[in-house]
Each structure stands twice: as C-alpha cells, then as structure tokens.
Write an enzyme that holds these catalytic residues in place. Structure first.
Site, mmCIF file in Angstrom:
data_model
loop_
_atom_site.group_PDB
_atom_site.id
_atom_site.type_symbol
_atom_site.label_atom_id
_atom_site.label_comp_id
_atom_site.label_asym_id
_atom_site.label_seq_id
_atom_site.Cartn_x
_atom_site.Cartn_y
_atom_site.Cartn_z
ATOM 1 N N HIS A 83 -1.311 -7.096 3.253
ATOM 2 C CA HIS A 83 -2.428 -6.635 2.959
ATOM 3 C C HIS A 83 -2.654 -6.309 1.750
ATOM 4 O O HIS A 83 -2.011 -7.027 0.650
ATOM 5 C CB HIS A 83 -1.955 -5.050 4.141
ATOM 6 C CG HIS A 83 -1.748 -5.864 5.393
ATOM 7 N ND1 HIS A 83 -2.562 -5.048 5.930
ATOM 8 C CD2 HIS A 83 -0.245 -5.934 5.637
ATOM 9 C CE1 HIS A 83 -2.262 -5.375 7.377
ATOM 10 N NE2 HIS A 83 -1.080 -5.718 7.791
ATOM 11 N N ARG A 137 -5.102 -11.813 1.849
ATOM 12 C CA ARG A 137 -4.983 -10.771 1.749
ATOM 13 C C ARG A 137 -6.193 -10.423 3.633
ATOM 14 O O ARG A 137 -6.626 -11.877 3.331
ATOM 15 C CB ARG A 137 -5.305 -9.503 1.078
ATOM 16 C CG ARG A 137 -5.994 -8.230 1.845
ATOM 17 C CD ARG A 137 -6.709 -7.351 1.111
ATOM 18 N NE ARG A 137 -7.178 -6.065 1.025
ATOM 19 C CZ ARG A 137 -8.102 -5.463 1.168
ATOM 20 N NH1 ARG A 137 -8.876 -5.677 -0.481
ATOM 21 N NH2 ARG A 137 -8.727 -4.370 1.405
ATOM 22 N N HIS A 138 -5.491 -9.770 4.250
ATOM 23 C CA HIS A 138 -5.862 -9.972 5.059
ATOM 24 C C HIS A 138 -7.730 -9.812 5.661
ATOM 25 O O HIS A 138 -7.985 -9.368 4.807
ATOM 26 C CB HIS A 138 -5.444 -9.188 6.537
ATOM 27 C CG HIS A 138 -6.127 -7.278 6.171
ATOM 28 N ND1 HIS A 138 -7.794 -6.987 5.654
ATOM 29 C CD2 HIS A 138 -5.350 -6.650 5.516
ATOM 30 C CE1 HIS A 138 -7.977 -6.436 6.137
ATOM 31 N NE2 HIS A 138 -6.402 -5.697 5.669
ATOM 32 N N ARG A 189 -4.311 -7.220 12.116
ATOM 33 C CA ARG A 189 -5.866 -8.168 11.741
ATOM 34 C C ARG A 189 -4.867 -8.682 10.282
ATOM 35 O O ARG A 189 -5.711 -9.749 9.964
ATOM 36 C CB ARG A 189 -6.134 -7.084 10.675
ATOM 37 C CG ARG A 189 -5.380 -5.455 9.622
ATOM 38 C CD ARG A 189 -5.622 -4.470 8.805
ATOM 39 N NE ARG A 189 -5.359 -3.923 8.293
ATOM 40 C CZ ARG A 189 -4.624 -2.759 8.819
ATOM 41 N NH1 ARG A 189 -4.140 -2.459 9.969
ATOM 42 N NH2 ARG A 189 -3.931 -1.834 7.804
ATOM 43 N N THR A 226 -7.371 2.673 6.054
ATOM 44 C CA THR A 226 -6.422 2.171 7.420
ATOM 45 C C THR A 226 -4.882 2.363 7.776
ATOM 46 O O THR A 226 -4.185 2.838 8.346
ATOM 47 C CB THR A 226 -6.352 1.202 7.674
ATOM 48 O OG1 THR A 226 -8.521 0.769 7.408
ATOM 49 C CG2 THR A 226 -6.161 0.021 8.864
ATOM 50 N N GLU A 282 0.115 -2.879 5.222
ATOM 51 C CA GLU A 282 0.279 -2.144 4.378
ATOM 52 C C GLU A 282 0.774 -0.831 4.184
ATOM 53 O O GLU A 282 1.468 -0.489 4.479
ATOM 54 C CB GLU A 282 -1.390 -2.005 5.054
ATOM 55 C CG GLU A 282 -2.820 -0.917 4.374
ATOM 56 C CD GLU A 282 -2.371 -1.374 2.912
ATOM 57 O OE1 GLU A 282 -1.306 -2.188 1.805
ATOM 58 O OE2 GLU A 282 -3.447 -1.818 2.128
#
Length: 228
Positions: A182, A8-9, A60, A21, A87
C-alpha cells in the site's frame, strides 16, 4: 546483485470514490485490475524473476500481487501475507470522503492528518463497529497491536520488524523479492531503506500499479532504482 520490487496496489474502488480506506478491505476497481496486470507485463518484459513474494492481508494488495505474478508467468512463487504490510490505519476517517472531510474539519487539519509524519488521525475505539478488532483475520494478534489509527511514523514502526525478520534475510540470501502492498506501508519501507528524512518522506508518492525496482548489493545498499 539482488532485486527488490515494490508495487502499490492498483486503483481500488474507494480510491475511485475518493474515500479514506486504511484497513477497510475493499476490492480493486476495473482500472486497478488493468494496472496490476500491466505491472506484471512490465516485469515480464524486464525479465525480472522472483524467489519470494510478500503482501498484506487486504484484498486489493493480494489481488495486485496475483495479477502481476500471473502476467509475468510467476504465479507459483511462494508468498507470505502479513498484517504488518497493511495500509496505514486512518482511524475514524476511514470511509469518509476526503473532500467532505475537508469541509467538515477544515482543509488544513485534514492535510495535517494525511501528510504529517507523526500526527495521528481521530482514533477508533476497539468496540467501534469499524474496528479491526472485530475482524477475524486479526484474531491471533495481541489486542494492543491492533491500531485505532496510525500516522506514517507508527506505520513504519510496525513494518520495520517484518522487514528485518522476514524480508531482509531473504534478500541477504540472494533471493529476488516482490512486495505488493500500500501507499503508506511502502513509503515507510522506502524511507527506511533509502534513509529519507521525516520531512522529505512526506513528498514521496507511490503511483498505483507501478513497479519500483531496486538493485541491492550484498549488504543491501541500493545500487540503482528504476520505475517501470
């Protein structure tokens, strides 16, 4: 044995501000860059080498992949970006502070939007200023494929075709794969490959910047799972 790694980022600027987000393209925070680089160092220490990398089309995740590959001396590894690894789209909640949303809509309602498997958030219309339909990175998509909001169920439905068409064939060919994406797109993949129930997946968390390493057999059954 084939290796599959999820990351995950790292922490994003909006994670830091406690904002929803989704598909909004925000950058990594300073802490997020450190997390991504530390992930790469852990991968190097573990001696894990990759043949193929995948990420979303959001900054990201892309930067997290690049930092991790650079720190593990593998920046040259071929990579594929896909919106299908984006995401979960949080609809009209995107950009709102999570605590303020709880005050506005009620904690129970926001909890349902965030954590239920199949309840959609308030949706964005295609002509809304914040709609992804206005973003040129999605210009080649069928407009019907661009969401106005998603739950985890819908996220899984868009992620799995990419897994089956692109990622699984590489793994079946004996390639080691890294996916930097994500929390929810990776939870969807986790649900699918681990055969986790709709109820239990809601308790699965993905820590920012932490590599999750799977060893898979020739039929892509999970032999082992480790968090670095």
């Amino acid at each position: 044995m084939t290796k599959l790694v999820f990351i995950r980022h790292g922490q994003s600027e909006w994670n830091l501000k406690n904002l929803f987000t989704g598909w909004v393209d925000v950058n990594l925070s300073e802490q997020g860059e450190k997390e991504a680089k530390e992930a790469g160092r852990k991968l190097k220490e573990a001696g894990i080498e990759f043949d193929q990398a995948y990420t979303s089309v959001l900054t990201r995740a892309i930067k997290t992949l690049h930092f991790a590959l650079e720190e593990s001396d593998q920046l040259w590894v071929p990579e594929t970006k896909s919106w299908r690894l984006n995401e979960r789209h949080y609809g009209a909640l995107q950009g709102q502070n999570k605590a303020e949303a709880a005050e506005k809509f009620g904690e129970d309602q926001v909890h349902i939007w965030r954590r239920s498997y199949d309840v959609l958030p308030p949706l964005l219309s295609a002509d809304d200023e914040g709609s992804a339909a206005q973003d040129r990175r999605y210009a080649d998509l069928d407009p019907r494929a661009i969401p106005g909001g998603e739950n985890l169920k819908v996220t899984l439905e868009r992620v799995i075709p990419f897994w089956e068409d692109e990622i699984a064939p590489k793994l079946l060919d004996g390639k080691n794969v890294i996916i930097a994406a994500h929390g929810n797109s990776l939870r969807a993949l986790t649900k699918y490959i681990e055969d986790i129930s709709d109820a239990d997946i809601m308790d699965v968390e993905m820590a920012t910047g932490q590599p999750v390493v799977y060893d898979l057999d020739e039929k892509l059954n999970i032999v082992s799972k480790e968090k670095l």
